[in-house]
Design an enzyme around this catalytic site. Structure first.
Site, PDB file in Angstrom:
ATOM      1  N   GLU B  50       0.988  -1.276   0.059  1.00 56.86           N
ATOM      2  CA  GLU B  50       0.119  -0.024  -0.001  1.00 56.86           C
ATOM      3  C   GLU B  50       1.055   1.206  -0.143  1.00 56.86           C
ATOM      4  O   GLU B  50       1.777   1.404   0.765  1.00 56.86           O
ATOM      5  CB  GLU B  50      -0.617  -0.121   1.392  1.00 56.86           C
ATOM      6  CG  GLU B  50      -2.291  -0.619   1.137  1.00 56.86           C
ATOM      7  CD  GLU B  50      -2.962  -0.250   2.524  1.00 56.86           C
ATOM      8  OE1 GLU B  50      -3.557  -1.306   2.793  1.00 56.86           O
ATOM      9  OE2 GLU B  50      -2.888   0.667   3.290  1.00 56.86           O
ATOM     10  N   ASP B  61      -6.709   9.841   9.324  1.00 51.11           N
ATOM     11  CA  ASP B  61      -5.297   9.235   9.984  1.00 51.11           C
ATOM     12  C   ASP B  61      -4.752   9.757  11.194  1.00 51.11           C
ATOM     13  O   ASP B  61      -5.240  11.142  11.383  1.00 51.11           O
ATOM     14  CB  ASP B  61      -4.212   9.485   8.796  1.00 51.11           C
ATOM     15  CG  ASP B  61      -4.324   8.566   7.719  1.00 51.11           C
ATOM     16  OD1 ASP B  61      -4.269   7.574   7.783  1.00 51.11           O
ATOM     17  OD2 ASP B  61      -4.537   9.096   6.523  1.00 51.11           O
TER      18      ASP B  61
END
Lengths: 403, 273
Positions: B50, B61
């Site tokens: 990823e 995040d």
């Protein structure tokens, strides 16, 4: 773009105003966003909700706010008759409380027990802390470290009201980062927490919901102008950061097509300098904070910090309905610089004895550009959406005065 | 066109083990350094890559990944350079799947169709776009799937009932199960609870299931690898990069050592019970 039959039908069932709006949030939040939408639809259909909201607006906020004929500004400009919608006289000193009250009543209906909010200048934070104190709910306000340093009085107010102010040091430590932090809090506390967003932005249903709660402003103006002059106004002017005071004034008039409607963005040091907060004038469409709208961004799609002397306009985006109203041509969007706003700030203080917030000073700056050229029977309404007590330190500094 | 994601999960099934998925932000510490980290991943034990597309406002995040994205942007990262990294990687590895992960605005700004064409051309296999839920993803998903790119859907602990049907309808590649209600790197799910959730998810989809958020150690990765098809590790690796920004050689070594330990945990998870 073809003219629609009505400008008041948006958003569609998926929360879109044309290509703008929507629900661009992480999957963790989607079920919650859908729940807020359902709860809001149910509340709108419940007369008891409206009755409670109206009662609190009247007795706690102090509505209706006056529609005041500004005789000396009118004389000074020598053209249109200038009316000020006095939302700076509300409890907590700005229009923000209208929306906070609506949202906290909704949060209570949903059984939520904890409130979070983001704030830039601190006005929305103070309004949220106020309604949380009133209803006895714990309140966490996220505020960029940069803003905390320049808005100490509001930080203290929020703490007096019992809110916890959490400093946000990530990113550029301003309003957009405070909003990121609030969204992160919400993702982690979906069960018990309600997020009171302060403007007509964010994921659906917030833009429509905040607009509806703020529409009390425009609805009052319709009645008050009828009573004062026997007809509707000819033009409306309001400042725009995220755009909630403007949507609140404009929305009830969108289908009165003879009325000219003008939104005034913050041009900071000038749109051409790059140091500004004029998303519609100087930005382009993108996706941030749950909605598609005009954003200040780099060629690579990274968000740029806004700049304005007014912390309340210092946001790199704008409500999606404004983006749609711009593209459709129904509302004209212009801008005023820091300097022009400072001049208008002093003019209002000296001629009307009203110290305006720096935000509506931008609206007045535009009024000063157009009023003189308008006929004497032209009725112009400007939203005086906040008072300027919070801004005296900023203004003193800008004028080179030590206090 | 070969489907690297399907091929990789088929190979993992044949070995009766879960895969290790690793996340790093493209462009941290700089283009060359980031390329070295990326290029060395398969040899260190990564099964599926990823690659984070840095964004100024990564609202889902935690602080470590946000700081990494800020650092990368400060060092000149752009979406075009991220795609170039994949192109360079593909010159020596045509099997390890690469999935880009990030937020929609940089893609929309690049031009959705142009991005999809370029991504497919350089050998990207899929994308995870955090702020593009099923309600909004059609403008990306349809052209992407036509170009052979998977749009990986995220399932979270709040994705239940009818909502799960909505999310799985149109899912492809694999399903990413977000193990906690929270942002990346801030808390860990309890293994038993996560296992139950993954088993429920298996009733609803035949796609491979990768589990991420909150997996930091080889032990945690091994625990997930017992029941999931892949374990995703992000924040812990991003932190390793941040710790060694001043010593690039040490950074590569340290990262690859972390990956090797995680890979060992994942590979041995199903042995002996």
């Amino acid at each position: 773009m073809a003219q629609p039959n009505t400008y008041r039908s948006g958003p569609d069932e998926r929360g879109h105003f044309g290509i703008y709006g929507g629900r661009y949030v992480a999957e963790t939040l989607m079920p919650l966003i859908l729940e807020v939408e359902q709860a809001y639809n149910a509340a709108q259909a419940d007369p008891a909700f409206e009755a409670e909201f109206d009662d609190m607006l009247r007795h706690y906020v102090g509505r209706p706010s006056p529609l005041y004929f500004a005789e000396r500004l009118t004389e000074h400009f020598g053209g249109a008759r200038i009316y000020l919608k006095r939302d700076e006289l509300n409890h907590t000193g700005a229009h923000k409380i209208n929306n906070c009250l609506g949202q906290i009543l909704l949060a209570r209906r949903m059984g939520k027990t904890r409130i979070i909010a983001e704030t830039g200048a601190g006005q929305h934070g103070v309004a949220t802390a106020t309604v949380c104190a009133r209803f006895g709910l714990p309140c966490v306000v996220y505020m960029g470290q940069t803003d905390i340093e320049r808005q100490q009085p509001n930080v203290f107010r929020m703490r007096l009201l019992g809110a916890e102010v959490r400093a946000v040091r990530t990113g550029t430590a301003t309003l957009k980062d405070a909003m990121n932090a609030a969204l992160r809090d919400w993702v982690a506390n979906v069960d018990d927490t309600f997020y009171i967003i302060g403007t007509v932005a964010g994921p659906h249903p917030y833009p429509a919901m905040v607009r509806d709660f703020q529409s009390v402003i425009g609805n009052e103006v319709r009645e008050q102008m009828q009573a004062a002059e026997g007809r509707l106004p000819d033009s409306l002017v309001a400042c725009i950061g995220g755009g909630s005071n403007a949507m609140g004034l404009f929305y009830p008039f969108l289908d009165d097509r003879d009325i000219s409607i003008i939104g005034v963005e913050a041009a900071g040091e000038g749109v051409e300098t790059g140091k500004h907060a004029a998303s519609l004038t100087g930005g382009r469409p993108g996706v941030l904070h749950g909605n598609r709208t005009y954003l200040l961004q780099t060629d690579d799609g990274q968000i740029i910090d806004a700049h304005s002397i007014s912390a309340g306009l210092d946001y790199p985006g704008i409500g999606p309905e404004h983006a749609w109203l711009k593209d459709s041509g129904r509302v004209e969007y212009v801008s005023a610089t820091d300097r022009e706003a400072l001049d208008a700030f002093q003019l209002s203080a000296q001629l009307e004895g009203i110290i305006p917030a720096l935000e509506p000073s931008h609206a007045l700056a535009h009024v000063s550009k157009i009023a003189g050229d308008l006929p004497a029977d032209h009725l112009l309404v400007m939203n005086m959406c906040g008072r300027g007590d919070k801004d005296i330190f900023t203004v003193a500094k800008a004028l080179g005065v030590e206090i | 066109m070969t489907d690297r994601i399907a091929a990789r999960f088929a190979a993992l099934r044949a070995e009766d083990r879960a895969g290790l998925v690793s996340y790093l932000v493209a462009g941290d510490p700089d283009q060359a350094g980031s390329q070295r980290l990326l290029d060395g991943k398969p040899a260190a034990g990564v099964d599926l890559i990823e690659l984070g597309m840095p964004f100024s406002d990564p609202m889902a995040d935690g602080p470590a990944i946000e700081a990494s994205a800020q650092y990368a942007l400060g060092a000149g990262a752009t979406l075009a350079k991220t795609l170039d990294q994949v192109a360079a990687f593909r010159r020596h590895d045509n099997e390890t799947p690469v999935v880009l992960m990030g937020y929609f605005n940089p893609i929309y700004s690049y031009g959705t169709q142009s991005f999809i064409e370029r991504a497919a051309a350089v050998g990207v296999d899929g994308a995870i776009i955090v702020d593009l839920p099923p309600e909004e993803d059609e403008e990306f998903r349809r052209p992407a799937q036509q170009a052979g790119l998977h749009l990986i859907r995220l399932v979270t602990p709040t994705t239940i009932g009818e909502r799960l049907t909505t999310v799985l309808d149109g899912a492809s590649g694999f399903v990413y199960y977000v193990a906690v209600t929270g942002t990346t790197g801030t808390k860990s799910g309890e293994a038993g609870v996560v296992q139950n959730a993954v088993e429920r998810l298996r009733q609803a989809t035949d796609l491979p299931i990768a589990v991420g958020f909150g997996i930091r150690t080889p032990q945690q990765a091994a625990a997930v690898a017992k029941f999931a098809d892949a374990a995703v590790v992000g924040t812990a690796l991003v932190e390793t990069v941040a710790r060694h920004r001043d010593t690039p050689d040490r950074m590569v070594e340290a990262l690859h050592a972390d990956i090797a330990a995680l890979a060992a945990g994942v590979r041995n998870a199903r042995q002996g019970g």
